[in-house]
Design a protein around this motif. Sequence first.
Motif, mmCIF file in Angstrom:
data_model
loop_
_atom_site.group_PDB
_atom_site.id
_atom_site.type_symbol
_atom_site.label_atom_id
_atom_site.label_comp_id
_atom_site.label_asym_id
_atom_site.label_seq_id
_atom_site.Cartn_x
_atom_site.Cartn_y
_atom_site.Cartn_z
ATOM 1 N N TRP A 1 5.085 4.911 -1.617
ATOM 2 C CA TRP A 1 4.363 3.934 -2.413
ATOM 3 C C TRP A 1 3.757 4.654 -3.589
ATOM 4 O O TRP A 1 3.501 5.842 -3.525
ATOM 5 C CB TRP A 1 3.285 3.275 -1.574
ATOM 6 C CG TRP A 1 2.384 4.265 -0.952
ATOM 7 C CD1 TRP A 1 2.567 4.902 0.224
ATOM 8 C CD2 TRP A 1 1.166 4.790 -1.508
ATOM 9 N NE1 TRP A 1 1.549 5.767 0.447
ATOM 10 C CE2 TRP A 1 0.660 5.736 -0.559
ATOM 11 C CE3 TRP A 1 0.459 4.544 -2.676
ATOM 12 C CZ2 TRP A 1 -0.511 6.415 -0.768
ATOM 13 C CZ3 TRP A 1 -0.710 5.231 -2.872
ATOM 14 C CH2 TRP A 1 -1.185 6.154 -1.926
ATOM 15 N N ASP A 2 3.513 3.995 -4.624
ATOM 16 C CA ASP A 2 2.963 4.611 -5.812
ATOM 17 C C ASP A 2 2.151 3.546 -6.506
ATOM 18 O O ASP A 2 2.430 2.370 -6.360
ATOM 19 C CB ASP A 2 4.099 5.032 -6.732
ATOM 20 C CG ASP A 2 3.996 6.507 -7.024
ATOM 21 O OD1 ASP A 2 5.035 7.151 -7.091
ATOM 22 O OD2 ASP A 2 2.858 6.996 -7.149
ATOM 23 N N ARG A 39 8.246 2.874 -6.789
ATOM 24 C CA ARG A 39 7.276 2.963 -5.714
ATOM 25 C C ARG A 39 7.892 2.673 -4.364
ATOM 26 O O ARG A 39 7.209 2.789 -3.359
ATOM 27 C CB ARG A 39 6.144 1.978 -5.973
ATOM 28 C CG ARG A 39 6.505 0.564 -5.714
ATOM 29 C CD ARG A 39 5.259 -0.253 -5.872
ATOM 30 N NE ARG A 39 5.344 -1.423 -5.024
ATOM 31 C CZ ARG A 39 5.225 -2.642 -5.463
ATOM 32 N NH1 ARG A 39 4.988 -2.851 -6.695
ATOM 33 N NH2 ARG A 39 5.315 -3.670 -4.657
ATOM 34 N N ALA A 40 9.133 2.288 -4.350
ATOM 35 C CA ALA A 40 9.740 2.030 -3.051
ATOM 36 C C ALA A 40 11.240 2.128 -3.203
ATOM 37 O O ALA A 40 11.770 2.032 -4.299
ATOM 38 C CB ALA A 40 9.358 0.638 -2.550
ATOM 39 N N SER A 41 11.899 2.262 -2.070
ATOM 40 C CA SER A 41 13.349 2.342 -2.095
ATOM 41 C C SER A 41 13.860 1.152 -1.298
ATOM 42 O O SER A 41 13.696 1.100 -0.087
ATOM 43 C CB SER A 41 13.770 3.664 -1.463
ATOM 44 O OG SER A 41 15.070 3.584 -0.987
ATOM 45 N N ARG A 64 12.019 -7.842 -1.852
ATOM 46 C CA ARG A 64 10.776 -7.622 -2.596
ATOM 47 C C ARG A 64 9.594 -8.229 -1.876
ATOM 48 O O ARG A 64 8.485 -7.699 -1.899
ATOM 49 C CB ARG A 64 10.909 -8.181 -3.997
ATOM 50 C CG ARG A 64 11.773 -7.298 -4.863
ATOM 51 C CD ARG A 64 12.053 -7.934 -6.170
ATOM 52 N NE ARG A 64 10.951 -7.753 -7.088
ATOM 53 C CZ ARG A 64 10.902 -8.316 -8.284
ATOM 54 N NH1 ARG A 64 11.857 -9.112 -8.671
ATOM 55 N NH2 ARG A 64 9.885 -8.107 -9.065
ATOM 56 N N ALA A 65 9.821 -9.361 -1.216
ATOM 57 C CA ALA A 65 8.742 -9.942 -0.409
ATOM 58 C C ALA A 65 8.363 -8.994 0.711
ATOM 59 O O ALA A 65 7.186 -8.788 1.016
ATOM 60 C CB ALA A 65 9.174 -11.286 0.158
ATOM 61 N N ALA A 66 9.396 -8.386 1.335
ATOM 62 C CA ALA A 66 9.117 -7.422 2.403
ATOM 63 C C ALA A 66 8.302 -6.260 1.870
ATOM 64 O O ALA A 66 7.387 -5.758 2.541
ATOM 65 C CB ALA A 66 10.434 -6.917 3.011
ATOM 66 N N LEU A 67 8.612 -5.829 0.649
ATOM 67 C CA LEU A 67 7.853 -4.727 0.058
ATOM 68 C C LEU A 67 6.396 -5.111 -0.160
ATOM 69 O O LEU A 67 5.472 -4.349 0.188
ATOM 70 C CB LEU A 67 8.508 -4.340 -1.264
ATOM 71 C CG LEU A 67 7.854 -3.206 -2.017
ATOM 72 C CD1 LEU A 67 7.917 -1.949 -1.206
ATOM 73 C CD2 LEU A 67 8.541 -3.005 -3.347
ATOM 74 N N THR A 124 12.272 0.437 -6.681
ATOM 75 C CA THR A 124 13.535 1.168 -6.665
ATOM 76 C C THR A 124 14.534 0.425 -5.862
ATOM 77 O O THR A 124 14.224 -0.135 -4.843
ATOM 78 C CB THR A 124 13.401 2.467 -5.889
ATOM 79 O OG1 THR A 124 12.086 2.638 -5.529
ATOM 80 C CG2 THR A 124 13.922 3.606 -6.667
ATOM 81 N N THR A 125 15.732 0.459 -6.259
ATOM 82 C CA THR A 125 16.829 0.141 -5.376
ATOM 83 C C THR A 125 17.507 1.476 -5.186
ATOM 84 O O THR A 125 16.978 2.488 -5.591
ATOM 85 C CB THR A 125 17.795 -0.821 -6.043
ATOM 86 O OG1 THR A 125 18.264 -0.182 -7.196
ATOM 87 C CG2 THR A 125 17.056 -2.068 -6.451
ATOM 88 N N THR A 126 18.631 1.480 -4.569
ATOM 89 C CA THR A 126 19.230 2.784 -4.322
ATOM 90 C C THR A 126 19.413 3.523 -5.632
ATOM 91 O O THR A 126 19.279 4.720 -5.707
ATOM 92 C CB THR A 126 20.596 2.651 -3.655
ATOM 93 O OG1 THR A 126 21.350 1.723 -4.431
ATOM 94 C CG2 THR A 126 20.449 2.111 -2.267
#
Lengths: 127, 484
Positions: free
Chosen positions: B23-24, B130-132, B228-231, B30-32
């Motif tokens: 996380w940032d 901030r996420a993958s 994105r909702a999960a993120l 991010t995606t792959t």
Amino acid sequence: MAFIPGQPVTAVVQRIEIQKLRQGDNLILGFSIGGGIDQDPGQNPYSEDKTDKGIYVTRITPGGPADAAGLMMGDKIMQVNGWDMTMVTHDQARRTLTKKKEDVVRLLVTRKSLEEAVKQSMSYPRQ
Amino acid sequence: MDTEPTPLATPITPAAREIKPTWDDNWGETTTAVTGTSELSVSQEEVVGLGKEIQDRTQGFRRYLPLAVGLCVGLLVLATPLVFLLLPAVMWPDRLQACGAACEGLFLSISFKLLILLVAVWALFLRPGRASLPRVCVYRAFLTTLTLLLTMSYWLFYGVRILDAQDEDYHGIVQFAVSLVDSQLFVHYLAVVLLELRQLRPCYSVCVIRSTDGETRHYNIGQLSIQRAALSILEYYYRDFPLHNPALLSASKHRAAKHLAGLKVYNVDAPGNTAGAQPGNGNQSRAMVSAAAKRKDSAHNELYYEEADYERRVRKRRARLVVAVEEAFTHVRRMKKEDERASPSDIMDVREAALAIFPSMARALQKYLRTTRRQHCHSMESIQKHLAFCLVNNMSPKAFLEAYLAPGPTLQYGPERWMADQWTLVSEASVTSGIKEGTEFLLRCLDFSLAVTIKGIPYIRLTEEYIDPKSHKFILLLQSETSV
């Protein structure tokens, strides 16, 4: 004892005569009244119909003149010395009862048990 | 005080893997390949092909590759208008018609628009992700394609109309370049609307339940894809949910095991058959059956008394802890002017002060944490650090204790508890599809999971009713009693 506006009120009444007692400078009768057209009729514990704005006897001093005359708690006062008590304000009722010039008040009071007594006596066949 | 048992055991270290908090505080997902930046989706295939066994190295690599790609595309986008302007001046300068004030105005406008575009692209895209996420974001791929299409078509027209024909009207060329910058600004506007503004308006209510202890929270989110909702939900999880404590679940597992054991006895030795065949066994089994029945009846009784007993123990330990901490805090206070004359051995900095008062409360704190089964969450080091922090900020003993009396959000504890790279999104619908009313998915971590259900926020119909301020009237209801 509900009344229908515009129709005459009918009730079975008892005549009670109370001699006022002199206590110092005051003439007292020995009971308390509640009710009146300027009061809240819903809070009256003695009335059957909660829109009845008549004057009721709320308390009787034991051993006082009213007690001796046979006035009971919960009685509705219909007339005092000929003056009507069914459509008066609380203060008017108080003033009518406590006139300094009168020694005696003659009340017409009504209560539930009177009606029942009359009904019962009427149901017995006459001899 | 030196025989202090090393209380709070060493924090759990995960095996071998380097834990990078994914996380940032910068928002660029991010995606792959398409990390917060990129407008290029081609690199996803390259990255996926790099293989899983070098994931540690690729973690760092994958996070920054899209940033690099985004930089390249951004430079391309920014350089193209400048190249459009420079090439004619370089290739056929003598045949070029000079243009006066109008061109200069256009040059100014190009430069400022490019500056704005530069800042805007930096703000929206050029940030470390901030996420993958498992799949490419559809909108980002769309926007990348759109930008490249735009740029390519402009290059095409430029090549054919201007370079080949060697157009001499410089004013026209400048206007061409200006129109390219305008279109790029509008594409950026579209990017802002699609990527940032669309999900700001909340229209779904999300219910998140943790599978192990039933902690439930509700959130409002906007239109988003499932990943994105999960993120977002995971970010809320790290903020709101108390730390997952497997030690607290052992009691119910124990009860379940006992219940099952009782049942087994009942089923295996049925009460009817044992009378004739094996009398010795029969008595024993009947005893076990009745014991099992009694156990079933008394299970709730046991639970009740056990819980009452636990409550009492916790409260007793807590009382001792509170008293110990308050007493410890009275031993130290800030140095005032008149204390400057005190002996230098008494004057300590905050670290030493914390170390000095820690032993008097350590035992009570350790016992309390053991009773509430949270001793593995706090190391001695972290407690001393927290104590120093509280002393520096003039906190009361109660403020110091709050951190230990109730479990806080997961981020409050050390990084070994975060498990931020262990999340799996389990969903029946495709993860890039948008969330809808009735969507359900599961976010699985190592030993627990979060079940997520989505409901729409109802359409609210609001009607008005006008009240005249003069209509507020009251009557007084009296009931007086007068004695006559």
